[in-house]
Design an enzyme around this catalytic site. Structure first.
Site, PDB file in Angstrom:
ATOM      1  CB  SER A   1       2.527  -7.294 -14.472  1.00 38.39           C
ATOM      2  OG  SER A   1       2.100  -5.847 -14.763  1.00 38.39           O
ATOM      3  N   GLY A   2       4.829  -9.815 -15.325  1.00 35.06           N
ATOM      4  CA  GLY A   2       5.142 -11.340 -15.168  1.00 35.06           C
ATOM      5  C   GLY A   2       4.343 -11.919 -15.910  1.00 35.06           C
TER       6      GLY A   2
ATOM      7  NE  ARG B   1      15.305  -6.352 -15.321  1.00 38.85           N
ATOM      8  CZ  ARG B   1      15.522  -5.814 -14.113  1.00 38.85           C
ATOM      9  NH1 ARG B   1      17.057  -5.553 -13.764  1.00 38.85           N
ATOM     10  NH2 ARG B   1      14.714  -5.728 -13.103  1.00 38.85           N
ATOM     11  CE  LYS B   2      19.431  -7.780 -10.813  1.00 39.53           C
ATOM     12  NZ  LYS B   2      19.487  -6.874  -9.939  1.00 39.53           N
TER      13      LYS B   2
ATOM     14  CG  HIS C   1       0.169  -5.762 -22.413  1.00 38.64           C
ATOM     15  ND1 HIS C   1       0.456  -6.747 -21.225  1.00 38.64           N
ATOM     16  CD2 HIS C   1       1.106  -6.011 -23.025  1.00 38.64           C
ATOM     17  CE1 HIS C   1       1.923  -7.421 -21.362  1.00 38.64           C
ATOM     18  NE2 HIS C   1       2.097  -6.722 -22.605  1.00 38.64           N
TER      19      HIS C   1
HETATM   20  N1  LIG Z   1       9.412 -17.507 -14.667  1.00 43.85           N
HETATM   21  C1  LIG Z   1       9.330 -16.327 -14.155  1.00 43.85           C
HETATM   22  N2  LIG Z   1       9.461 -15.992 -12.860  1.00 43.85           N
HETATM   23  C2  LIG Z   1       9.334 -14.872 -12.468  1.00 43.85           C
HETATM   24  N3  LIG Z   1       9.665 -13.741 -13.021  1.00 43.85           N
HETATM   25  C3  LIG Z   1       9.830 -13.979 -14.447  1.00 43.85           C
HETATM   26  C4  LIG Z   1       9.647 -15.121 -14.938  1.00 43.85           C
HETATM   27  N4  LIG Z   1       9.919 -14.808 -16.457  1.00 43.85           N
HETATM   28  C5  LIG Z   1      10.098 -13.552 -16.556  1.00 43.85           C
HETATM   29  N5  LIG Z   1       9.942 -13.114 -15.241  1.00 43.85           N
HETATM   30  C6  LIG Z   1      10.109 -11.626 -15.070  1.00 43.85           C
HETATM   31  O1  LIG Z   1       8.991 -10.918 -15.676  1.00 43.85           O
HETATM   32  C7  LIG Z   1       9.382  -9.550 -15.874  1.00 43.85           C
HETATM   33  C8  LIG Z   1       9.032  -9.374 -17.470  1.00 43.85           C
HETATM   34  O2  LIG Z   1       7.516  -8.957 -17.639  1.00 43.85           O
HETATM   35  P1  LIG Z   1       6.618  -9.691 -18.650  1.00 43.85           P
HETATM   36  O3  LIG Z   1       6.707 -11.305 -18.732  1.00 43.85           O
HETATM   37  O4  LIG Z   1       5.240  -9.117 -18.093  1.00 43.85           O
HETATM   38  O5  LIG Z   1       6.880  -9.090 -19.795  1.00 43.85           O
HETATM   39  S1  LIG Z   1       5.776  -8.646 -20.961  1.00 43.85           S
HETATM   40  O6  LIG Z   1       4.686  -7.669 -20.623  1.00 43.85           O
HETATM   41  O7  LIG Z   1       5.375  -9.753 -21.573  1.00 43.85           O
HETATM   42  O8  LIG Z   1       6.813  -7.946 -22.105  1.00 43.85           O
HETATM   43  C9  LIG Z   1      10.684  -9.351 -15.949  1.00 43.85           C
HETATM   44  O9  LIG Z   1      10.834  -8.763 -14.616  1.00 43.85           O
HETATM   45  P2  LIG Z   1      12.397  -8.115 -14.318  1.00 43.85           P
HETATM   46  O10 LIG Z   1      13.445  -9.177 -13.986  1.00 43.85           O
HETATM   47  O11 LIG Z   1      12.097  -7.537 -12.799  1.00 43.85           O
HETATM   48  O12 LIG Z   1      12.879  -7.208 -15.206  1.00 43.85           O
HETATM   49  C10 LIG Z   1      11.286 -10.827 -15.770  1.00 43.85           C
HETATM   50  O13 LIG Z   1      12.451 -11.208 -15.488  1.00 43.85           O
END
Ligand SMILES: Nc1ncnc2c1ncn2[C@@H]1O[C@H](COP(=O)(O)OS(=O)(=O)O)[C@@H](OP(=O)(O)O)[C@H]1O
Length: 329
Positions: free
Chosen positions: A77-78, A295-296, A141
């Site tokens: 979820s970020g 990832r993205k 979580h």
């Molecule tokens: N700095 C920053 N800004 C915006 N988004 C980001 C950032 N860092 C990580 N991500 C995106 O967050 C997704 C990973 O989720 P989590 O960090 O919750 O993963 S986890 O639960 O800790 O394993 C994953 O999303 P998706 O790209 O859609 O797969 C990451 O790319």
């Protein structure tokens, strides 16, 4: 390794689980996991065995302090982003003036802000817990009703971040495939979607997870801050300021003028974090590769992987499971 054996990060391996967990597992509903061989349903939510072992240990051992801050998310979820932002906000005095020596430049957000239920920390208890300076910042979580009693009884603050379930699902599917060995190959998206819609994946069902914290935040807004990934993307300045207010460390006039929020957001942006060596080629102690967390980082990427019909299916299940809570995901 045999071809049918998934490559498992340490915190997902099925050995070294506590006797308490070992005794519990045969009594619980079981499903095939996306990454681990099996996942188990405990009090309404699904877990790999080692995570369940960590959860039980966490409930037994973790003593929350009134000053603790807990970032809570459903996986994908970020979390990584908010870990970095909260770490920057809470430790900004230490790095004021210069970001050149900031811990985030050389350490993964996941090392700076550990997960409470991670079996490696809570097989016994977090080994270096005493070294955490106040306010201590952890992540989890865990669903609301399974948080350790000490968290609920203390005055500690919870920040909950949720995300559009379709993007969360696609992100999780990608991550699960990274975790599986090349030998086992990708999990078909459709198979994962079935499991997601039944809630049968680690820390699922997604909607119950979010609703638990949404309700807690409506009842105790001074203790539980409910935030969405998409809102953060749209107007991060506003939400960083709101977070600082909520955490009791509001940004001062001088900080607002000297671009502190800009600095934090720049440091924690997807592009900055993902370009750092530690996040490009590092490994966590759990053996998860740090690049897998980046990832993205976009809103609406589900459209690149799922059909409209698949998206509508998630929307439908989400609607059905809202139970009139008022929460819109
Ligand atoms: N700095 C920053 N800004 C915006 N988004 C980001 C950032 N860092 C990580 N991500 C995106 O967050 C997704 C990973 O989720 P989590 O960090 O919750 O993963 S986890 O639960 O800790 O394993 C994953 O999303 P998706 O790209 O859609 O797969 C990451 O790319």
């Amino acid at each position: 390794m045999t071809p049918s054996q998934p490559l498992q990060a340490k915190y997902l391996q099925e050995d070294e689980i506590s006797q308490k967990c070992r005794d519990l597992l045969p009594l619980l509903p079981r499903e095939k996991g996306w990454i681990t061989t099996s996942i188990y349903q405990y009090q309404g939510f699904w877990y790999p065995p080692k995570v369940l072992s960590g959860l039980l240990a966490c409930q037994d051992h973790f003593q929350a302090h009134d000053t603790d801050v807990l970032l809570i998310t459903a996986p994908k979820s970020g979390t990584t982003w908010l870990k970095a932002i909260l770490f920057c906000l809470l430790n900004r005095a230490e790095f004021s003036g210069s970001m050149q020596h900031h811990s985030l430049l050389t350490q993964s957000p996941h090392n700076l802000v550990p997960f409470l239920e991670n079996g490696l920390y809570f097989g016994q208890e977090i080994p270096n817990l005493a070294s955490f300076a106040s306010p201590r910042l952890f992540a989890s979580h865990l669903p609301y009703h399974l948080l350790p009693t000490s968290v609920k009884d203390s005055g500690c603050k919870l920040v909950y971040l949720c995300r559009n379930p379709k993007d969360t699902f696609v992100s999780f599917w990608h991550f699960a495939n990274k975790m599986r060995s090349k030998a086992t190959g990708e999990m078909p998206l459709g198979e994962c979607l079935d499991a997601f819609c039944r809630g049968a994946y680690p820390f699922g069902p997604y909607w119950d997870h979010a609703q638990g914290y949404y309700k807690a935040s409506s009842e105790m807004p001074e203790r539980v801050f409910f935030l969405r990934y998409e809102e953060m993307k749209e107007d991060p300045h506003v939400h960083v300021k709101r977070l600082a207010d909520f955490l009791g460390c509001p940004l001062g006039k001088q900080e607002l003028m000297d671009g502190t929020v800009d600095g934090i957001l720049r440091m924690c942006s997807f592009d900055s974090l993902s370009a750092l060596e530690v996040n490009k080629s590092g490994k966590l102690s759990t053996e998860v590769e740090t690049e897998w967390f980046f990832r993205k980082g976009e809103v609406g990427d589900w459209l690149n992987h799922m059909s409209i019909e698949m998206g509508e299916r998630i929307d439908r299940v989400t609607q059905e499971n809202m139970h009139g809570s008022g929460l819109k995901l």
